[in-house]
Motif scaffolding. Structure first.
Motif, PDB file in Angstrom:
ATOM      1  N   ALA A 139     -84.211  60.866  45.513  1.00 43.13           N
ATOM      2  CA  ALA A 139     -83.591  60.623  46.823  1.00 43.13           C
ATOM      3  C   ALA A 139     -82.276  61.383  46.964  1.00 43.13           C
ATOM      4  CB  ALA A 139     -83.348  59.130  47.014  1.00 43.13           C
ATOM      5  N   SER A 179     -74.479  64.926  47.804  1.00 43.77           N
ATOM      6  CA  SER A 179     -75.330  64.202  48.743  1.00 43.77           C
ATOM      7  C   SER A 179     -74.563  63.920  50.034  1.00 43.77           C
ATOM      8  CB  SER A 179     -75.770  62.870  48.125  1.00 43.77           C
ATOM      9  OG  SER A 179     -76.367  62.046  49.113  1.00 43.77           O
ATOM     10  N   PRO A 180     -75.219  64.047  51.198  1.00 44.93           N
ATOM     11  CA  PRO A 180     -74.545  63.697  52.452  1.00 44.93           C
ATOM     12  C   PRO A 180     -74.223  62.201  52.538  1.00 44.93           C
ATOM     13  CG  PRO A 180     -76.868  64.171  52.848  1.00 44.93           C
ATOM     14  CD  PRO A 180     -76.585  64.524  51.414  1.00 44.93           C
ATOM     15  N   TYR A 181     -74.833  61.394  51.670  1.00 50.84           N
ATOM     16  CA  TYR A 181     -74.591  59.950  51.659  1.00 50.84           C
ATOM     17  C   TYR A 181     -73.500  59.536  50.673  1.00 50.84           C
ATOM     18  CZ  TYR A 181     -79.151  60.119  53.901  1.00 50.84           C
ATOM     19  OH  TYR A 181     -80.186  60.417  54.716  1.00 50.84           O
ATOM     20  N   PHE A 182     -73.015  60.472  49.849  1.00 55.29           N
ATOM     21  CA  PHE A 182     -72.129  60.104  48.740  1.00 55.29           C
ATOM     22  C   PHE A 182     -70.913  59.303  49.196  1.00 55.29           C
ATOM     23  CE2 PHE A 182     -68.259  60.988  46.349  1.00 55.29           C
ATOM     24  CZ  PHE A 182     -68.591  60.363  45.150  1.00 55.29           C
ATOM     25  N   ARG A 183     -70.147  59.839  50.121  1.00 56.74           N
ATOM     26  CA  ARG A 183     -68.891  59.171  50.506  1.00 56.74           C
ATOM     27  C   ARG A 183     -69.127  57.799  51.115  1.00 56.74           C
ATOM     28  NH1 ARG A 183     -64.954  63.368  53.351  1.00 56.74           N
ATOM     29  NH2 ARG A 183     -63.383  61.939  52.596  1.00 56.74           N
ATOM     30  N   ASP A 184     -70.127  57.692  51.980  1.00 57.52           N
ATOM     31  CA  ASP A 184     -70.411  56.404  52.615  1.00 57.52           C
ATOM     32  C   ASP A 184     -70.955  55.388  51.606  1.00 57.52           C
ATOM     33  OD1 ASP A 184     -69.607  57.284  55.179  1.00 57.52           O
ATOM     34  OD2 ASP A 184     -71.552  58.246  55.462  1.00 57.52           O
ATOM     35  N   LEU A 185     -71.856  55.838  50.737  1.00 60.51           N
ATOM     36  CA  LEU A 185     -72.415  54.933  49.734  1.00 60.51           C
ATOM     37  C   LEU A 185     -71.322  54.491  48.757  1.00 60.51           C
ATOM     38  CD1 LEU A 185     -74.776  53.442  48.487  1.00 60.51           C
ATOM     39  CD2 LEU A 185     -75.423  55.565  47.311  1.00 60.51           C
ATOM     40  N   TYR A 186     -70.481  55.422  48.352  1.00 57.79           N
ATOM     41  CA  TYR A 186     -69.376  55.073  47.456  1.00 57.79           C
ATOM     42  C   TYR A 186     -68.476  54.014  48.109  1.00 57.79           C
ATOM     43  CZ  TYR A 186     -65.084  55.370  44.770  1.00 57.79           C
ATOM     44  OH  TYR A 186     -63.971  55.051  44.032  1.00 57.79           O
ATOM     45  N   TYR A 229     -71.834  54.959  40.259  1.00 56.70           N
ATOM     46  CA  TYR A 229     -70.851  55.424  41.238  1.00 56.70           C
ATOM     47  C   TYR A 229     -69.439  54.956  40.923  1.00 56.70           C
ATOM     48  CZ  TYR A 229     -73.728  57.705  44.798  1.00 56.70           C
ATOM     49  OH  TYR A 229     -74.514  58.591  45.487  1.00 56.70           O
ATOM     50  N   LEU A 248     -79.402  60.692  45.408  1.00 52.07           N
ATOM     51  CA  LEU A 248     -78.225  59.834  45.319  1.00 52.07           C
ATOM     52  C   LEU A 248     -77.528  59.934  43.974  1.00 52.07           C
ATOM     53  CD1 LEU A 248     -79.606  56.671  47.130  1.00 52.07           C
ATOM     54  CD2 LEU A 248     -78.192  58.510  48.082  1.00 52.07           C
ATOM     55  N   GLU A 271     -72.418  63.979  44.067  1.00 52.00           N
ATOM     56  CA  GLU A 271     -71.350  64.148  45.054  1.00 52.00           C
ATOM     57  C   GLU A 271     -71.704  65.138  46.144  1.00 52.00           C
ATOM     58  OE1 GLU A 271     -67.489  64.580  43.264  1.00 52.00           O
ATOM     59  OE2 GLU A 271     -67.992  63.119  41.699  1.00 52.00           O
TER      60      GLU A 271
END
Length: 197
Positions: free
Chosen positions: A58, A78-85, A25, A60, A76
């Motif tokens: 998953a 993924s609905p989790y991309f921005r938060d995980l980044y 990431y 990610l 990118e």
């Protein structure tokens, strides 16, 4: 592959998983084949492949094949991309993002993370670091270093304090401050391409 979770952000199932996600990431412009990632991250190749497969299932990360080699990228979509980044940048970004910011500054011979962030990174139990402490060794421009500290503070979401030490001061470590810094955990920062002599 199974290692203890990082104390900086103990959400990941292992430190190996955290290192892989942080590398993918936070350095998407430097993709590497799995065999190179395994060496770089000090994870056995089989464990790295299993973790990459798990993270790809998953949603990610995603992978691309070039010939027989597999390269990993953040997914990118993924609905989790921005938060995980954002989590990875705040918790683990200093070790990967400070170096590129400092490489453009002439006169830096070496740089290290120190203080509470370096201690947590190295597994020492304690409170969440409120700021990030960096020491640069050499003769860089103080104005350039102050500008880098401002940009890094904005990028990492934590105050970044950069202390400058001359080569002689660093080697002699006569001050109580430098003695303390050198006796505590240090995380080296790669500044090799900065053109410093």
């Amino acid at each position: 592959m199974r290692t203890e979770p990082s104390l900086l952000l103990p959400l990941f199932r292992s430190d190996g998983q955290r290192r892989l996600l942080a590398r993918v990431y936070l350095a998407p412009d430097r993709p590497a084949p799995l065999s190179e990632l395994a060496r770089e991250l000090a994870i056995d190749r089989g464990g790295l492949k299993r973790e990459a497969d798990r993270l790809e299932r998953a949603g990610l990360i995603r992978s691309e094949r070039v010939g027989r080699q597999r390269f990993l990228y953040p997914d990118e979509s993924s609905p989790y991309f921005r938060d995980l980044y954002a989590l990875l940048v705040k918790a683990f970004g200093p070790s990967m993002l400070i170096g590129p910011e400092l490489t453009g500054i002439d006169g830096i011979r070496a740089a290290y993370l120190y203080g509470s962030w370096a201690a947590r990174y190295n597994g020492e139990v304690g409170l969440d670091p409120a700021d990030i402490d960096v020491i640069v060794v050499g003769t860089p421009s103080r104005i350039a270093v102050a500008g880098a500290a401002r940009r890094l503070t904005e990028l990492l979401g934590r105050e970044v304090n950069i202390w400058i030490s001359s080569d002689q001061e660093w080697e002699a470590a006569e001050s109580g401050f430098l003695q303390d810094v050198r006796q505590r955990p240090l995380v080296p920062i790669d500044v090799r391409s900065n053109g410093a002599s």
